[in-house]
Design an enzyme around this catalytic site. Structure first.
Site, PDB file in Angstrom:
ATOM      1  N   ASP A  13     -10.582 -28.062  20.989  1.00  0.00           N
ATOM      2  CA  ASP A  13     -11.709 -28.806  21.567  1.00  0.00           C
ATOM      3  C   ASP A  13     -11.415 -30.312  21.599  1.00  0.00           C
ATOM      4  O   ASP A  13     -10.613 -30.813  20.818  1.00  0.00           O
ATOM      5  CB  ASP A  13     -12.964 -28.528  20.741  1.00  0.00           C
ATOM      6  CG  ASP A  13     -14.240 -28.919  21.470  1.00  0.00           C
ATOM      7  OD1 ASP A  13     -14.198 -29.081  22.701  1.00  0.00           O
ATOM      8  OD2 ASP A  13     -15.277 -29.061  20.788  1.00  0.00           O
ATOM      9  N   GLY A  16     -11.873 -33.451  26.785  1.00  0.00           N
ATOM     10  CA  GLY A  16     -12.658 -34.348  27.646  1.00  0.00           C
ATOM     11  C   GLY A  16     -12.879 -35.694  26.982  1.00  0.00           C
ATOM     12  O   GLY A  16     -12.738 -36.752  27.616  1.00  0.00           O
ATOM     13  N   ARG A  26     -11.426 -35.932  33.000  1.00  0.00           N
ATOM     14  CA  ARG A  26     -11.308 -34.874  31.988  1.00  0.00           C
ATOM     15  C   ARG A  26     -10.046 -34.035  32.150  1.00  0.00           C
ATOM     16  O   ARG A  26      -9.454 -33.591  31.161  1.00  0.00           O
ATOM     17  CB  ARG A  26     -12.544 -33.965  32.044  1.00  0.00           C
ATOM     18  CG  ARG A  26     -13.825 -34.671  31.652  1.00  0.00           C
ATOM     19  CD  ARG A  26     -15.038 -33.753  31.842  1.00  0.00           C
ATOM     20  NE  ARG A  26     -14.918 -32.545  31.043  1.00  0.00           N
ATOM     21  CZ  ARG A  26     -15.249 -32.459  29.763  1.00  0.00           C
ATOM     22  NH1 ARG A  26     -15.750 -33.500  29.131  1.00  0.00           N
ATOM     23  NH2 ARG A  26     -15.094 -31.326  29.103  1.00  0.00           N
ATOM     24  N   HIS A  30      -7.197 -32.161  29.635  1.00  0.00           N
ATOM     25  CA  HIS A  30      -6.798 -30.745  29.601  1.00  0.00           C
ATOM     26  C   HIS A  30      -5.274 -30.613  29.713  1.00  0.00           C
ATOM     27  O   HIS A  30      -4.658 -29.789  29.055  1.00  0.00           O
ATOM     28  CB  HIS A  30      -7.475 -29.966  30.730  1.00  0.00           C
ATOM     29  CG  HIS A  30      -8.972 -29.883  30.578  1.00  0.00           C
ATOM     30  ND1 HIS A  30      -9.573 -29.576  29.388  1.00  0.00           N
ATOM     31  CD2 HIS A  30      -9.993 -30.073  31.473  1.00  0.00           C
ATOM     32  CE1 HIS A  30     -10.896 -29.579  29.549  1.00  0.00           C
ATOM     33  NE2 HIS A  30     -11.167 -29.882  30.801  1.00  0.00           N
ATOM     34  N   GLU A  60     -18.810 -19.122  28.208  1.00  0.00           N
ATOM     35  CA  GLU A  60     -19.825 -20.128  28.547  1.00  0.00           C
ATOM     36  C   GLU A  60     -19.228 -21.288  29.357  1.00  0.00           C
ATOM     37  O   GLU A  60     -19.973 -22.083  29.942  1.00  0.00           O
ATOM     38  CB  GLU A  60     -20.471 -20.685  27.266  1.00  0.00           C
ATOM     39  CG  GLU A  60     -21.424 -19.719  26.574  1.00  0.00           C
ATOM     40  CD  GLU A  60     -20.714 -18.549  25.903  1.00  0.00           C
ATOM     41  OE1 GLU A  60     -19.632 -18.761  25.316  1.00  0.00           O
ATOM     42  OE2 GLU A  60     -21.221 -17.419  25.994  1.00  0.00           O
ATOM     43  N   LEU A 124       6.627 -15.014  16.894  1.00  0.00           N
ATOM     44  CA  LEU A 124       5.205 -15.347  16.830  1.00  0.00           C
ATOM     45  C   LEU A 124       4.403 -14.594  17.889  1.00  0.00           C
ATOM     46  O   LEU A 124       4.793 -14.541  19.051  1.00  0.00           O
ATOM     47  CB  LEU A 124       5.046 -16.861  17.066  1.00  0.00           C
ATOM     48  CG  LEU A 124       3.609 -17.400  17.030  1.00  0.00           C
ATOM     49  CD1 LEU A 124       3.120 -17.486  15.578  1.00  0.00           C
ATOM     50  CD2 LEU A 124       3.528 -18.767  17.702  1.00  0.00           C
TER      51      LEU A 124
HETATM   52  C1  IPE Z   1     -15.245 -24.193  22.743  1.00  0.00           C
HETATM   53  O1  IPE Z   1     -15.392 -25.500  23.160  1.00  0.00           O
HETATM   54  C2  IPE Z   1     -14.472 -23.417  23.767  1.00  0.00           C
HETATM   55  C3  IPE Z   1     -13.063 -23.745  23.879  1.00  0.00           C
HETATM   56  C4  IPE Z   1     -12.412 -24.594  23.148  1.00  0.00           C
HETATM   57  C5  IPE Z   1     -12.352 -23.023  24.913  1.00  0.00           C
HETATM   58  P1  IPE Z   1     -16.681 -25.989  23.973  1.00  0.00           P
HETATM   59  O2  IPE Z   1     -16.469 -27.421  24.242  1.00  0.00           O
HETATM   60  O3  IPE Z   1     -16.912 -25.089  25.116  1.00  0.00           O
HETATM   61  O4  IPE Z   1     -17.842 -25.754  22.896  1.00  0.00           O
HETATM   62  P2  IPE Z   1     -19.273 -26.424  22.758  1.00  0.00           P
HETATM   63  O5  IPE Z   1     -19.928 -26.331  24.102  1.00  0.00           O
HETATM   64  O6  IPE Z   1     -19.068 -27.833  22.326  1.00  0.00           O
HETATM   65  O7  IPE Z   1     -19.949 -25.626  21.689  1.00  0.00           O
HETATM   66  C1  IPE Z   2     -11.710 -28.194  25.184  1.00  0.00           C
HETATM   67  O1  IPE Z   2     -12.049 -29.492  25.500  1.00  0.00           O
HETATM   68  C2  IPE Z   2     -11.224 -27.392  26.376  1.00  0.00           C
HETATM   69  C3  IPE Z   2     -12.193 -26.409  26.864  1.00  0.00           C
HETATM   70  C4  IPE Z   2     -13.348 -26.122  26.337  1.00  0.00           C
HETATM   71  C5  IPE Z   2     -11.825 -25.684  28.058  1.00  0.00           C
HETATM   72  P1  IPE Z   2     -13.423 -29.859  26.162  1.00  0.00           P
HETATM   73  O2  IPE Z   2     -13.262 -29.794  27.637  1.00  0.00           O
HETATM   74  O3  IPE Z   2     -14.530 -29.050  25.608  1.00  0.00           O
HETATM   75  O4  IPE Z   2     -13.570 -31.376  25.717  1.00  0.00           O
HETATM   76  P2  IPE Z   2     -14.868 -32.098  25.153  1.00  0.00           P
HETATM   77  O5  IPE Z   2     -15.401 -31.230  24.049  1.00  0.00           O
HETATM   78  O6  IPE Z   2     -15.809 -32.234  26.292  1.00  0.00           O
HETATM   79  O7  IPE Z   2     -14.357 -33.397  24.635  1.00  0.00           O
HETATM   80 MG    MG Z   3     -15.781 -29.243  24.034  1.00  0.00          MG
END
Ligand code: IPE
Ligand code: IPE
Ligand code: MG
Length: 230
Positions: A13, A16, A26, A30, A60, A124
């Protein structure tokens, strides 16, 4: 080094926020996240891991703008195409968890190709969670149980778990979440029953083997009790 964790599951996570902190879109985060994945996969075997699971796209995450969803799907294809030689060379065995049937055709093809190509590898085990949700996985497992016509009295935790996407994986010993959020966000709800949890403020694109090692050092100090008296 071996810290006693066979299976580490990572919630990747903060891509973004990492990008926003740099004034970038964003998708740049990624993309940087894929580099972090590459570093962590390379470091994992020398830290004693046999299994590494990574949460790449949740059930989600479809709620995000279509451009971002498209970018994430394309990045999966790009990761598999650009990394498969190296992964194969390093004996990594690839698998995917989640409902792949809802993913674009191209993603499904690359995923199948990667699984096929690395199926005989003995290094792995890397499980990528793509269109994965813990609740969705449990519902799909129940459907499989029902379709198999199992005698209700014959169902137990072990036989149920064999219908989950993770049938071939042991439960994770450690769940790591990047970027400071203290929640599972629907990741491995069944499998994390007794997992240790480690949350770090670092954004996923800043991850590398050293951060994984720090998490494992903390893990090694934990007292796991599994409901007993330790
Ligand atoms: C969890 O991150 C999903 C992944 C890392 C793929 P999110 O960014 O979707 O989770 P929330 O919305 O903060 O709970
Ligand atoms: C994790 O980073 C990647 C996915 C959930 C696909 P995010 O895209 O959720 O990044 P933040 O949480 O908005 O910083
Ligand atoms: Mg996130």
């Amino acid at each position: 080094m071996n810290y006693g964790a066979r299976h580490v599951a990572i919630i990747m996570d903060g891509n973004g926020r990492w990008a926003a902190a740099r004034g970038e879109p964003r998708v740049v985060g990624h993309r940087a996240g894929l580099e972090a994945l590459r570093r962590v996969v390379r470091a994992a075997p020398s830290l004693g891991l046999e299994y590494l699971s990574v949460y790449a796209f949740s059930t989600e995450n479809w709620k995000r703008p279509p451009e971002e969803v498209d970018a994430l799907m394309n990045l999966l294809v790009e990761y598999l195409r650009s990394q498969i030689d190296e992964l194969d060379r390093e004996h990594v065995k690839m698998l995917f968890i989640g409902d792949s049937t809802a993913l674009p055709e191209l993603c499904q093809e690359e995923m199948e190709r990667a699984v096929r190509r690395t199926s005989q590898n003995t290094g792995l085990k890397l499980a990528i969670a793509m269109n994965y949700g813990g609740r969705d996985e449990i519902v799909r497992a129940v459907r499989r149980v029902l379709a198999a016509g199992l005698d209700p009295a014959a169902l137990d935790e072990g036989s149920f778990a064999s219908h989950l996407d993770t049938a071939d994986l042991p439960d994770p010993d450690l769940v790591i979440r990047a970027s400071g959020e203290m929640r599972l966000s629907n990741f491995m709800l069944w499998q994390t029953a007794y997992a240790e949890i480690y949350v770090t403020p670092q954004y996923w694109p800043d991850f590398d083997g050293a951060v994984l090692q720090q998490a494992l050092e903390v893990f090694a100090q934990r007292e796991r009790r599994f409901g007993g008296l330790g």
